[in-house]
Design a protein around this motif. Structure first.
Motif, PDB file in Angstrom:
ATOM      1  N   HIS A  23      63.855 -42.059 -27.127  1.00 36.37           N
ATOM      2  CA  HIS A  23      64.697 -43.168 -27.603  1.00 36.37           C
ATOM      3  C   HIS A  23      65.890 -43.258 -26.646  1.00 36.37           C
ATOM      4  N   GLU A  26      69.712 -42.199 -27.476  1.00 34.75           N
ATOM      5  CA  GLU A  26      70.017 -40.885 -28.065  1.00 34.75           C
ATOM      6  C   GLU A  26      70.471 -39.986 -26.912  1.00 34.75           C
ATOM      7  N   ARG A  65      66.955 -48.210 -28.260  1.00 39.41           N
ATOM      8  CA  ARG A  65      65.923 -47.307 -28.760  1.00 39.41           C
ATOM      9  C   ARG A  65      64.605 -47.509 -28.010  1.00 39.41           C
ATOM     10  N   HIS A 118      65.911 -35.447 -29.606  1.00 33.87           N
ATOM     11  CA  HIS A 118      66.383 -36.641 -30.330  1.00 33.87           C
ATOM     12  C   HIS A 118      67.764 -36.407 -30.924  1.00 33.87           C
ATOM     13  N   ASN A 119      68.468 -37.531 -31.132  1.00 25.51           N
ATOM     14  CA  ASN A 119      69.704 -37.500 -31.918  1.00 25.51           C
ATOM     15  C   ASN A 119      69.560 -38.423 -33.108  1.00 25.51           C
TER      16      ASN A 119
END
Ligand code: KKD
Ligand code: ZN
Length: 313
Positions: A23, A26, A65, A118-119
């Motif tokens: 994404h 992130e 994203r 990921h975040n």
């Protein structure tokens, strides 16, 4: 019975990849992977080839994203076996390329381990995402990481679910591991979040090095949160959201939610309560990227998984 009969043997985890930018907004994963592409010293371990890789460069460039469709939903058999061509959505083309480099998914040639960074905007802390309760290698690794990081906590989210499981970028590897760290807004870097992601990766790579050196890991148990139910925001008949996550629930990822507890708050201040059966543990509470997926949070249930002893062949 000799103890060795209960030891599962795995091949050396020689080929390891670290994905960032699945994404593009992130930022911890994007930044760490770009750092490691420039200088891989920190992720180098004896007997391991670790490849840092930006999975969705166009989304990273736009700090969004995705461009056409969510890459972390794109690794379906249908997409991966579709005739390739420029007419396919960008992320489907990308999924096919990634599958060629790191897979093919489900084959003996696939990478051993893929960490996907990921975040989340949710207050989940440092979460490990496990896709299969039967992956004893990953269970042992997660046990090791939890011990190494204590007294800080590192919850394990198990996404094994007949309806809610999705086809991730990391799923091309034999042992896929998601790392989800928050809270961090989209497009933003926070030093605490960045550092905790870095520390978990360090322990994960240490585990792989020890495993490859021949260390046997004895049987253990791992507490996990198994995905149970997806909860949408309350909506009117036109599909517009009519309530927000209740202040008592906001930021309370991994904390028990009991029947009768406040869950949503309408714009005129009315409290809507959780009416499910029994205690659940919500997570991904108010994740920004999930508005488009009609998901306010996901409920989980606690479970203890057993991991057998493992050793390299
Ligand atoms: C906020 C976010 O992007 N979470 C990830 C979780 C995962 O990697 O399994 C996703 O929805 O793909
Ligand atoms: Zn993500």
């Amino acid at each position: 019975m000799t103890s060795s009969t209960n030891v599962s043997c795995f091949h050396e985890a020689r080929r390891v990849a670290i994905f960032g930018g699945t994404h593009g907004n992130e930022m911890s994963g994007v930044t760490l992977v770009n750092l490691w592409i420039q200088n891989g010293k920190e992720i180098h371990r004896k007997g391991v080839e670790t490849k840092p890789f930006i999975t969705n460069p166009r989304a990273v460039e736009k700090c969004t994203r995705y461009v056409d469709t969510d890459l972390n939903r794109a690794f379906t058999t249908e997409n991966l076996s579709a005739p390739s061509g420029d007419d396919l959505p960008y992320e489907v083309q990308r999924a096919q390329q990634i599958n060629e480099i790191f897979g093919p998914k489900g084959s003996p040639e696939a990478y051993d381990v893929i960490f996907d960074l990921h975040n989340t905007t949710s207050n989940m802390g440092c979460t490990l995402i496990l896709e299969s309760s039967k992956d004893h290698f990953n269970l042992q690794m997660m046990h090791y990481i939890k011990k190494a990081i204590a007294p800080d906590s590192c919850p394990v989210l198990l996404t094994e679910h007949p309806l809610l499981k999705y086809s991730t970028s990391r799923s091309v590897a034999k042992h896929p591991i998601g790392l989800e760290v928050g809270p961090q807004p989209q497009g933003v870097l926070r030093s605490n979040i960045f550092e905790s992601m870095r520390v978990v990766l360090k322990h994960a790579l240490d585990f792989i090095e020890l495993f490859n050196e021949g260390l046997e890991f004895p049987p253990c148990t791992v507490d996990v949160f198994r995905v149970s139910e997806k909860m949408d925001y309350p909506r009117d008949t036109n599909g517009n959201i009519i309530a927000m996550v209740h202040p008592n629930l906001q930021d309370c990822d991994w904390e028990p939610l009991n029947p009768g507890d406040p869950m949503f708050q309408t714009f005129d201040g009315t409290t809507l309560r959780y009416e499910g059966a029994g205690t659940v543990y919500p997570t991904f509470i108010n994740e920004a990227a999930y508005y488009e997926k009609q998901q306010a949070f996901v409920t989980t249930r606690r479970e203890t998984l057993a991991a057998g002893a493992i050793k390299k062949t």
